[in-house]
Design an enzyme around this catalytic site. Structure first.
Site, PDB file in Angstrom:
ATOM      1  N   LYS A  80       0.846  -1.197   0.000  1.00  0.00           N
ATOM      2  CA  LYS A  80       0.000   0.000   0.000  1.00  0.00           C
ATOM      3  C   LYS A  80       0.879   1.243   0.000  1.00  0.00           C
ATOM      4  O   LYS A  80       1.921   1.268   0.667  1.00  0.00           O
ATOM      5  CB  LYS A  80      -0.905  -0.026   1.242  1.00  0.00           C
ATOM      6  CG  LYS A  80      -1.974   1.079   1.279  1.00  0.00           C
ATOM      7  CD  LYS A  80      -2.850   0.975   2.527  1.00  0.00           C
ATOM      8  CE  LYS A  80      -3.965   2.014   2.524  1.00  0.00           C
ATOM      9  NZ  LYS A  80      -4.835   1.913   3.706  1.00  0.00           N
ATOM     10  N   SER A 161      -9.858   2.222   2.761  1.00  0.00           N
ATOM     11  CA  SER A 161      -8.913   2.933   1.928  1.00  0.00           C
ATOM     12  C   SER A 161      -7.918   2.025   1.204  1.00  0.00           C
ATOM     13  O   SER A 161      -7.291   2.471   0.246  1.00  0.00           O
ATOM     14  CB  SER A 161      -8.129   3.917   2.798  1.00  0.00           C
ATOM     15  OG  SER A 161      -7.290   3.224   3.711  1.00  0.00           O
ATOM     16  N   SER A 185     -10.197   0.018   7.085  1.00  0.00           N
ATOM     17  CA  SER A 185      -9.585   0.125   5.754  1.00  0.00           C
ATOM     18  C   SER A 185      -8.928  -1.144   5.230  1.00  0.00           C
ATOM     19  O   SER A 185      -8.540  -1.192   4.061  1.00  0.00           O
ATOM     20  CB  SER A 185      -8.548   1.253   5.744  1.00  0.00           C
ATOM     21  OG  SER A 185      -9.195   2.500   5.660  1.00  0.00           O
TER      22      SER A 185
END
Lengths: 495, 491
Positions: A80, A161, A185
Site C-alpha cells: 500500500k 482505503s 480500511s
C-alpha cells in the site's frame, strides 16, 4: 506451470511449491509482473517495481540453492502506498507528496523484505487513507475486478482505503499485500472483493515509516486470498519496534503453525447492537449462516451487548480527524513534496496555496473537522468527550469478553457499491465503517473473511473480533468460517 | 529589594514579575530523536528524519532528558509527578517541521517547588526570599530561520529542532528587576550544579520569557505583558525596568495595559509589541498519540536522587561550618567550577582547620591571578592539589606569606609544584636563630645612630630594623622569629 496457474496460487502455495522445487521464484515473479502489467485498467498500482520483485526472486532462487531460503522467499507482494519504501515514490495517494521518494524503509516493509518477499509495486489507496471507496485518491479511482451479475457493468468500488490492495489480490495481481486499517480500511475492502483481511491488535505492527493518518488507530495488516496467508504475512510484519513508542513489546506467536478451525470450548458472542435497522436481508442471512458454521465448528453461540456501539462512528469521526489535522500539518511545502509559491506571497501564502493544491476534498474536510474539534471552546464538548466515549466502547468489549472469546459480525453493511454512488454524501460513506470502527477504537484484532455472494453475485464478508493480542482466536474462527463457506468465487477477467 | 518601588506621578507602584526560563537539557541526543545536540555545527548537520518531520516518522522519548528534568525538579525541592504526558501544541511556522511542538501542557513532569533567593548573594545579612516554582515541563525546541542569505527567501536550520528544553515556570513572586536577576542567577547555578543545563546564555542554552505587570500597593495583579526570549540577566533586568515604566506611563496617562507578547530590543533598551492577545494562536493542545505517558518507578526516582551533587546552599552551609567567612562561602559556591576547585583543594589539603586560609587564597590570590591571565578556574595553571601544597608550606612555616606570594607567581607562570619551586629557588623561610641573630648583629652595627634613637624611646623605628633584617635575608627570615630576636637584641 503456466503464468495464470502461478498467479492463482496462495502465499502458502507459492512458498511451499517454491521450496519443493515445483517452480522457481523467478517464474513466479515474472508471472505476477506480467499480470500487473496487464491490469492497468484497474488502476490498482501507482508505481510498478518489477525490478524489486525480480531481484528478490533471484535472491530467493540463490538462497534455495544454498539450502536456507527465508520464510517468504519467492513470494512477491504489493505494498500500500502509505508505507514509505526506500528509493520508491511514496505518495499516500495524495498530490501533496507527488514526487516524494523516501530515503528510508518502513519497519513493516523492511521486515517483509528481510523475510524474502519482493515488491511488485505501490498500491493505490484513498488519499492519506481517508475514504471507504478509493475515490479520494489523487491518482484516480481503483476499479474493482468484480462486476454485478446484472450485466450493467457499472464500475464498482473495491472499497477503501486499501482499495488498490484489495483489487490486486482479487484480480490475482499479487498473492498478498499490505494494507492499513484505521477504521476498517483493511476489512471493508477485503469484504468488498471477496478476500481475507486481518487487522491485528494496535501495536502489533510498527507504525514507523507508515504515513500517519490517525496515530492512535492506524494499524498495518495483511490482505490475501485466505486466512492462512494472512497468518503467514502477519507473522512477518509483526514485532516490537523500539522506533515506535506504541509498538507492543510482546513475542510474535506462530499463528500459522497453531491455526485450527476446531472451536470446541470456544464461545462466540453475537452483539445485539450490530443488528441495525435497514440492514439488507442478505447481510442478515449471512450473519445467521456464520453463526451456524461456528456452531458446527464446536463453538457455543452467546448473545452479548456492546451498549455504546451507536456512539462509535461519531466518536471515530472526532478522534481520527483531530489526530489527522495535526499529523498532516507537516505537509507544508517547506521540506518535501509539493510546494506552491504565489508570486508576491509570504510564508502563510505558501502554506495556504500548497495545501489547497495538494490535499483533496476529503482530506481538507477532515482537517477542518479535526481543527474544529480541537479548538479552544470546543475541545471539551468534542475531543474530550470522544476520548471518554472511546474508553466506554473499550469497556463494552472488556465486559463482552467475560461472556465470549470472539465476536461475530458482518464486515460491512452492504456489498460493494458503484463508483460515484456515495461520493457526494460523506455521511453515507462514513456509514460503511459502522461495523469495523468500534474494534478499531478499542485497538482489537479483527478479520474479515469472504463468506458468500449477494444477489448480484458480489462478495460479502463476515468479521471476527477478538481480545487484544488474541490474533490466534480471530484466525481460528476465521478459518472455521472459511472451511465451511467454501468461498471459491473469483471475478471473471475483463480487464 | 522587596521594597523596590517606582514612583509615578500618582504615587508608588509595585512590580509583579514571573519568569518562564527555557533551559536546554544537557544530553547527547535530542528529546525524541537520536540526533546530536552540540552547538555551532554546520546548518542542518544535526537533523534526523524525525527532526525533519519526514512522513511516517515517530518520536521516541530520550530517557536521559527525562532524568535530567527529574533531577532538576528534585534539586528545586519540587514535587515530581510519577505520571506525566506529552501534548501537541499545534501551529504553523517554517522552523517547526512537524507543524506542532511536543510539550507538556496538561500533565508536566515536575510540579511545585521553590527557590531561595538572596538579594545580595555576597552579603549574608541581605534578605532571603522564597520564589515559587509553578512547574517544570519538557518540550522540543524549534529550528532557526536565517533571513540574510538570500534577497527574497529565508533559509531554515533544523539543528535545534527537537532539542530538549525544560521550561521552568516561576510563580509571579518577584518584585524587582534585581530579584528577577538573582532568581535567574541562582537557578542557573543550580542547573549547572545538577548538570542538567550548561546555563550558557550567549549560546541560547538558557533564555527567559519575562512576565511583567505593575500595581498599586495591595491592589490585585495588573494586566501583564510577556517579553519573549530574553537571553541575559542584564537584559532581563533592563527589560523589566523598561516595561514597568512603560506600563506605569500608560496607566497614569489614563490608558489600559493590553495583554500582549513583546520583544526586548537590547540595542535600544526598549520593548516592542510583537502580537496582541487577539492575534494569539489557538494551539489546539491535545495528548500526543505517538507517545505513551511517562511513568516513573521508585528505582528511577532514587537513581535520580542519588545522582544529585551537593547543591550550592548545602555547600555554603558546610563551608561556613568549616570557618569559611560568609562572603568567601558565597563567592566559592556561586559557580559550580569554583566550588569543585575549592573542594578538591580542601580534600588535598586534608586539614579542615585551614579551610578559611584556603578560601582566602582561592578568592584573593587564585581569582586575581586567573583574572590577570584571563583564564577560568577549570583552566587554572595551578591545580587544586598544588594549591593545597602551597597552603601547607605556609601553615608549617616553610613559607612566609610574602614568600608564598612569590612562589605562587612562579606556579602560575610555570604550573610547577610549590615544593620544587621552593627548593630550586631557595625560597625557603629560615627560622634558624643563629643565622638570624648574625644578620641582626650586622644590621644593628651598621645603624648605630638609629639604635641609639630607638633605645632613647623612638619605638616606631622597630619596623625599620625588621625591614633591614628581612632585606638582608632576601625575605626568607621567619617574621615571627625575626621580631622576637630583634626585640631581644634591641633590649
Amino acid at each position: 506451470m503456466a503464468g495464470a496457474e502461478l498467479t492463482d496460487l496462495t502465499v502458502a502455495g507459492i512458498r511451499d511449491g517454491f521450496r519443493r522445487g515445483d517452480f522457481s521464484a523467478r517464474e513466479v515473479a515474472e508471472a505476477f509482473v506480467a499480470a500487473v502489467d496487464g491490469a492497468d485498467a484497474l488502476n490498482a498500482f501507482l508505481v510498478k517495481t518489477p525490478d524489486h520483485a525480480l531481484a528478490a526472486a533471484d535472491a530467493a532462487d540463490r538462497a534455495r540453492s544454498e539450502g536456507a531460503p527465508p520464510p517468504l522467499s519467492g513470494v512477491p507482494i504489493g505494498i500500500k502506498d502509505l508505507f514509505a519504501t526506500q528509493g520508491v515514490p511514496t505518495t499516500a495517494g495524495s498530490r501533496i507528496l507527488e514526487g516524494f521518494v523516501p530515503p528510508y524503509e518502513s519497519s513493516v516493509t523492511a521486515r517483509l523484505f528481510a523475510a524474502g518477499a519482493g515488491m511488485l509495486g505501490k498500491l493505490n489507496m484513498d488519499q492519506f487513507a481517508m475514504g471507504s471507496s478509493n475515490e479520494t485518491s489523487a491518482y484516480g479511482d481503483v476499479l474493482s475486478p468484480w462486476r454485478r451479475g446484472d450485466g450493467g457493468n457499472a464500475p464498482l468500488t473495491p472499497g477503501g482505503s486499501s482499495g488498490g490492495s484489495a483489487a490486486a489480490v482479487a484480480a490475482r495481481l499479487a498473492p498478498g499485500v499490505t494494507g492499513t486499517d484505521t477504521g476498517g480500511s483493511i476489512r471493508q475492502p477485503a469484504a468488498f472483493v471477496g478476500i481475507t483481511g486481518l487487522k491485528p491488535t494496535y501495536g502489533r505492527c510498527s507504525r514507523w515509516g507508515i504515513v500517519a493518518f490517525a496515530s492512535s488507530l492506524d494499524q498495518a495488516g495483511p490482505m490475501a486470498q485466505d486466512v492462512r496467508d494472512c497468518a503467514i504475512l502477519l507473522e512477518a510484519m509483526s514485532g516490537f519496534d523500539p522506533k515506535d513508542s506504541t509498538s507492543l513489546d510482546a513475542p510474535v506467536p506462530a499463528w500459522e503453525a497453531s491455526m485450527s478451525g476446531d472451536l470446541r470450548s470456544k464461545r462466540v458472542g453475537i452483539p445485539a447492537e450490530y443488528r441495525m435497522d435497514g440492514m439488507p436481508a442478505e447481510i442478515e442471512r449471512l450473519w445467521e449462516q456464520g453463526k451456524a458454521w461456528l456452531r458446527d465448528a464446536g463453538a457455543e453461540i452467546v448473545d452479548v451487548s456492546l451498549p455504546h456501539t451507536k456512539y462509535a462512528l461519531p466518536t471515530y469521526y472526532i478522534i481520527a480527524p483531530a489526530e489527522a489535522s495535526s499529523n498532516l500539518a507537516r505537509y507544508d511545502g517547506v521540506r518535501y513534496g509539493l510546494r506552491v509559491t504565489p508570486g508576491q506571497g509570504g510564508l502563510a501564502d505558501m502554506y495556504a496555496e500548497t495545501r489547497a493544491a495538494g490535499f483533496g476534498d476529503e482530506v481538507k474536510r477532515r482537517i477542518m473537522i479535526g481543527t474544529y474539534v480541537l479548538s479552544a471552546g470546543f475541545y471539551d464538548a468534542y475531543f474530550r468527550k470522544a476520548q471518554q466515549v472511546r474508553a466506554l466502547i473499550a469497556r463494552d468489549f472488556e465486559q463482552a469478553w467475560e461472556k465470549c472469546d470472539v465476536l461475530l459480525t458482518p464486515t460491512a453493511p452492504s456489498a460493494a457499491f458503484a463508483l460515484g454512488e456515495k461520493s457526494a454524501d460523506p455521511i453515507a460513506m462514513y456509514l460503511n465503517d459502522v461495523f469495523t470502527v468500534p474494534s478499531s477504537l478499542a485497538g482489537l484484532p479483527a478479520i474479515s473473511v469472504p463468506a458468500g455472494l449477494d444477489g448480484q453475485g458480489l462478495p460479502l464478508g463476515l468479521q471476527v473480533i477478538g481480545r487484544a493480542l488474541d490474533e490466534q482466536g480471530v484466525i481460528d474462527a476465521g478459518l472455521a468460517i472459511e472451511e465451511r463457506a467454501g468461498f471459491a468465487a473469483k471475478p471473471e477477467k475483463w480487464w | 529589594m522587596a521594597n523596590y518601588i517606582i514612583e509615578g506621578d500618582t504615587g508608588p507602584w509595585e512590580l509583579v514579575i514571573g519568569l518562564e526560563v527555557h533551559a536546554q537539557v544537557t544530553s547527547n541526543a535530542k528529546l525524541f530523536s537520536g540526533a546530536a545536540t552540540s552547538f555551532g555545527a554546520e546548518p542542518n548537520a544535526q537533523v534526523s528524519l524525525v527532526d525533519a518531520a519526514m512522513p511516517g516518522m515517530l518520536p521516541v522519548v530520550n530517557g536521559e532528558c527525562v532524568k535530567q528534568a527529574v533531577r532538576t525538579g528534585l534539586a528545586l525541592g519540587a514535587e515530581i509527578h510519577r505520571w506525566s504526558r506529552f501534548d501537541r501544541k499545534n501551529y504553523f511556522y517554517a522552523d517547526l517541521p512537524q507543524g506542532y511542538q511536543i510539550s507538556q501542557l496538561y500533565h508536566p513532569i515536575v510540579g511545585e517547588g521553590a527557590l531561595e533567593v538572596q538579594a545580595d548573594e555576597k552579603n549574608p545579612d541581605s534578605a532571603v526570599r522564597s520564589i515559587g516554582i509553578e512547574r517544570i515541563h519538557l518540550e522540543q525546541d524549534a529550528g532557526k530561520l536565517i533571513h540574510d542569505q538570500h534577497p527574497t527567501m529565508s533559509y531554515v536550520d533544523l539543528n535545534r529542532s527537537g532539542v530538549a528544553l525544560m521550561e521552568i515556570v516561576s510563580k509571579p513572586d518577584m518584585r524587582s528587576p534585581e530579584e528577577a536577576g538573582a532568581y535567574v542567577k541562582k537557578l542557573r547555578s543550580i542547573l549547572r550544579y545538577v548538570g542538567s543545563c550548561d546555563g550558557n546564555m550567549e549560546e541560547g542554552s538558557m533564555r527567559a520569557d519575562v512576565n511583567v505587570s505593575v500595581r498599586k500597593a495591595n491592589a490585585p495583579f495588573g494586566t501583564r505583558c510577556e517579553i519573549k526570549n530574553v537571553n541575559s540577566v542584564r537584559f532581563i533586568q533592563a527589560a523589566i525596568e523598561y516595561e514597568a515604566r512603560r506600563q506605569i506611563e500608560v496607566l497614569e496617562g489614563g490608558g489600559a495595559i493590553v495583554q500582549e507578547t513583546r520583544l526586548f530590543d537590547p540595542d535600544r533598551g526598549e520593548t516592542r509589541s510583537l502580537r496582541s492577545k487577539e492575534d494569539a494562536h489557538d494551539y489546539r493542545y491535545f495528548p500526543d498519540p505517538d507517545l505513551l505517558p511517562i511513568e516513573l518507578s521508585d528505582e528511577f526516582l532514587s537513581e535520580c536522587r542519588d545522582s544529585l551533587p551537593e547543591l550550592p546552599d548545602a555547600k555554603r552551609a558546610r563551608y561556613a561550618g568549616l570557618g569559611v567567612s560568609a562572603y568567601n562561602a558565597a563567592v566559592l559556591t556561586a559557580e559550580v567550577e569554583t566550588a569543585r576547585y575549592f573542594d578538591a583543594a580542601l580534600d588535598a589539603l586534608a586539614r579542615p582547620e585551614l579551610a578559611n586560609d584556603a578560601a582566602n587564597w582561592v578568592v584573593a590570590e587564585l581569582f586575581g591571578a586567573l583574572n590577570r591571565i584571563g583564564a577560568n578556574v577549570e583552566a587554572s595553571p595551578v591545580a587544586p592539589a598544588q594549591a593545597a601544597s602551597l597552603l601547607r608550606l605556609v601553615a608549617d612555616g616553610t613559607l612566609s606569606k610574602t614568600l608564598a606570594k612569590q612562589v605562587a607567581e612562579v606556579m602560575f607562570e610555570t604550573g610547577g609544584d610549590p615544593e620544587k619551586i621552593v627548593e630550586e629557588r631557595g625560597l625557603r623561610q629560615t627560622s634558624d636563630t643563629g643565622a638570624i641573630e648574625a644578620v641582626i648583629a650586622q644590621v644593628l652595627a651598621a645603624n648605630e645612630t638609629k639604635v641609639a634613637e630607638y633605645r632613647g624611646g623612638k619605638d616606631k623605628l622597630f619596623g625599620f630594623f625588621v625591614g633591614q633584617t628581612m632585606k638582608a635575608m632576601a625575605g626568607k627570615g621567619n617574621p615571627a622569629v625575626v621580631n622576637e630576636l630583634l626585640k631581644k637584641a634591641l633590649g
